[in-house]
Design a protein around this motif. Structure first.
Motif, PDB file in Angstrom:
ATOM      1  N   LEU A  29       0.763  -1.236   0.004  1.00 61.61           N
ATOM      2  CA  LEU A  29      -0.078  -0.130  -0.132  1.00 61.61           C
ATOM      3  C   LEU A  29       0.716   1.257   0.130  1.00 61.61           C
ATOM      4  O   LEU A  29       1.784   1.554   0.987  1.00 61.61           O
ATOM      5  N   THR A  30       0.582   2.109  -0.810  1.00 64.09           N
ATOM      6  CA  THR A  30       1.104   3.421  -0.907  1.00 64.09           C
ATOM      7  C   THR A  30       0.559   4.279   0.138  1.00 64.09           C
ATOM      8  O   THR A  30       1.304   5.163   0.780  1.00 64.09           O
ATOM      9  N   HIS A  31      -0.856   4.464   0.299  1.00 58.80           N
ATOM     10  CA  HIS A  31      -1.590   5.143   1.227  1.00 58.80           C
ATOM     11  C   HIS A  31      -2.770   4.378   1.421  1.00 58.80           C
ATOM     12  O   HIS A  31      -3.516   3.539   0.746  1.00 58.80           O
ATOM     13  N   ALA A  32      -3.655   4.920   2.373  1.00 58.49           N
ATOM     14  CA  ALA A  32      -4.882   4.440   2.815  1.00 58.49           C
ATOM     15  C   ALA A  32      -6.062   5.185   2.455  1.00 58.49           C
ATOM     16  O   ALA A  32      -7.039   5.056   2.934  1.00 58.49           O
ATOM     17  N   HIS A  33      -6.194   6.021   1.241  1.00 60.64           N
ATOM     18  CA  HIS A  33      -7.537   6.601   0.936  1.00 60.64           C
ATOM     19  C   HIS A  33      -8.210   5.368   0.299  1.00 60.64           C
ATOM     20  O   HIS A  33      -7.699   4.386  -0.404  1.00 60.64           O
ATOM     21  N   ILE A  34      -9.447   5.245   0.241  1.00 57.37           N
ATOM     22  CA  ILE A  34     -10.191   4.398  -0.094  1.00 57.37           C
ATOM     23  C   ILE A  34     -10.214   3.779  -1.529  1.00 57.37           C
ATOM     24  O   ILE A  34     -10.242   2.587  -1.627  1.00 57.37           O
ATOM     25  N   ASP A  35      -9.770   4.527  -2.589  1.00 57.72           N
ATOM     26  CA  ASP A  35      -9.644   4.260  -3.835  1.00 57.72           C
ATOM     27  C   ASP A  35      -8.241   3.353  -4.040  1.00 57.72           C
ATOM     28  O   ASP A  35      -8.048   2.673  -4.919  1.00 57.72           O
ATOM     29  N   HIS A  36      -7.499   3.330  -3.037  1.00 61.10           N
ATOM     30  CA  HIS A  36      -6.186   2.659  -3.074  1.00 61.10           C
ATOM     31  C   HIS A  36      -6.089   1.528  -2.252  1.00 61.10           C
ATOM     32  O   HIS A  36      -5.604   0.596  -2.399  1.00 61.10           O
ATOM     33  N   ALA A  37      -6.851   1.613  -1.045  1.00 57.23           N
ATOM     34  CA  ALA A  37      -6.756   0.685  -0.087  1.00 57.23           C
ATOM     35  C   ALA A  37      -8.147  -0.253   0.134  1.00 57.23           C
ATOM     36  O   ALA A  37      -8.323  -1.019   1.084  1.00 57.23           O
ATOM     37  N   GLY A  38      -9.320   0.253  -0.715  1.00 57.61           N
ATOM     38  CA  GLY A  38     -10.725  -0.173  -0.221  1.00 57.61           C
ATOM     39  C   GLY A  38     -10.896  -1.646  -0.183  1.00 57.61           C
ATOM     40  O   GLY A  38     -11.606  -2.241   0.419  1.00 57.61           O
ATOM     41  N   GLY A  39     -10.060  -2.448  -1.058  1.00 58.06           N
ATOM     42  CA  GLY A  39     -10.135  -3.993  -1.093  1.00 58.06           C
ATOM     43  C   GLY A  39      -9.031  -4.756  -0.413  1.00 58.06           C
ATOM     44  O   GLY A  39      -9.111  -5.819  -0.609  1.00 58.06           O
ATOM     45  N   THR A  40      -8.472  -4.104   0.123  1.00 53.80           N
ATOM     46  CA  THR A  40      -7.135  -4.652   0.991  1.00 53.80           C
ATOM     47  C   THR A  40      -7.792  -5.645   1.848  1.00 53.80           C
ATOM     48  O   THR A  40      -6.875  -6.732   1.951  1.00 53.80           O
ATOM     49  N   GLY A  41      -8.503  -5.275   2.810  1.00 53.10           N
ATOM     50  CA  GLY A  41      -8.968  -6.041   3.781  1.00 53.10           C
ATOM     51  C   GLY A  41      -9.499  -7.502   3.346  1.00 53.10           C
ATOM     52  O   GLY A  41      -9.565  -8.400   3.773  1.00 53.10           O
ATOM     53  N   THR A  42     -10.420  -7.286   2.281  1.00 48.83           N
ATOM     54  CA  THR A  42     -11.118  -8.415   1.598  1.00 48.83           C
ATOM     55  C   THR A  42      -9.970  -9.295   1.006  1.00 48.83           C
ATOM     56  O   THR A  42      -9.922 -10.461   1.314  1.00 48.83           O
ATOM     57  N   LEU A  43      -9.212  -8.609   0.313  1.00 47.30           N
ATOM     58  CA  LEU A  43      -8.307  -9.588  -0.444  1.00 47.30           C
ATOM     59  C   LEU A  43      -7.209 -10.359   0.460  1.00 47.30           C
ATOM     60  O   LEU A  43      -6.928 -11.575   0.248  1.00 47.30           O
ATOM     61  N   ALA A  44      -6.860  -9.676   1.566  1.00 43.19           N
ATOM     62  CA  ALA A  44      -5.946 -10.032   2.566  1.00 43.19           C
ATOM     63  C   ALA A  44      -6.803 -11.177   3.106  1.00 43.19           C
ATOM     64  O   ALA A  44      -6.246 -12.434   3.386  1.00 43.19           O
TER      65      ALA A  44
END
Length: 212
Positions: free
Chosen positions: A55-70
């Motif tokens: 992750l470069t940063h935690a704005h929604i359009d960059h990090a929104g799918g992170t939790g689900t994918l992990a």
């Protein structure tokens, strides 16, 4: 050698990058903001074995799918810098505000700091902390591939917004001039939105940082 492909995701057309080492075919996803089916399809098409989420940063359009994918893959989450903790905490509110799908919460497996490195197969990414757009924004640099994945720090002809909480214009300009430019004019960067460019081209022509 490090390879990559870029997949625009979310209504914001955020540039999610799938990167991999062409010797081992081990790879990572940078900024899975959403549209996980598209990301998975590209990973399968390339024959990559994913090892981590960056992750470069935690704005929604960059990090929104992170939790689900992990959760679905068991992959570790690497980054961003701890300065973005409050943006991670606020992902559910960000999703609601911008009418994104609900974002699953997550805790990074490893926070990143300036000077860190991240292995991708036999390749290595250098980490630079580049605040200004968000306090915890980081950039991933591959010297061997002459590529940098810069999130929303710099764009072709533009720079990241600094009017969000924790943003600061002077800090962003310092991040660009002190931490990106030394990577070299010939380095091509993959921004969070829009087309690729090179640091040399932006130094010459970008109206916000040209001539710096």
């Amino acid at each position: 050698m490090l390879r990559y492909t870029t997949i625009p995701v979310t209504p914001f057309q955020q540039n999610c990058s799938v990167i991999w080492c062409d010797e081992t075919m081990e790879g990572a996803v940078i900024d899975p903001g959403g549209d996980l089916a598209k990301i998975r399809a590209e990973v399968a098409r390339q024959g990559i074995t994913l090892k981590q989420i960056l992750l470069t940063h935690a704005h929604i359009d960059h990090a929104g799918g992170t939790g689900t994918l992990a959760r679905e893959t068991g992959l570790p989450i690497i980054g961003p810098h701890p300065g973005d903790q409050f943006w991670i905490d606020g992902l559910p509110q960000q999703a609601q505000m911008f009418r994104f799908a609900p974002a699953e919460m997550f805790t990074p497996t490893r926070w990143l700091h300036d000077g860190d490195s991240v292995p991708v197969g036999r390749s290595t990414l250098a980490v630079r902390h580049c605040p200004g757009h968000t306090p915890g924004h980081v950039v991933f640099h591959s010297d061997e591939a002459r590529r940098a994945f810069v999130g929303d720090v710099l764009f072709a002809g533009g720079i990241g917004r600094t009017d969000f909480p924790g943003g600061d214009h002077a800090t962003l300009i310092a991040s660009i001039t002190q931490r990106l430019w030394p990577m070299g004019d010939d380095t091509v960067f993959i921004p969070g939105h829009g087309p690729e460019s090179s640091f040399g081209r932006e130094r010459r022509s970008n109206p916000y940082v040209g001539g710096t």
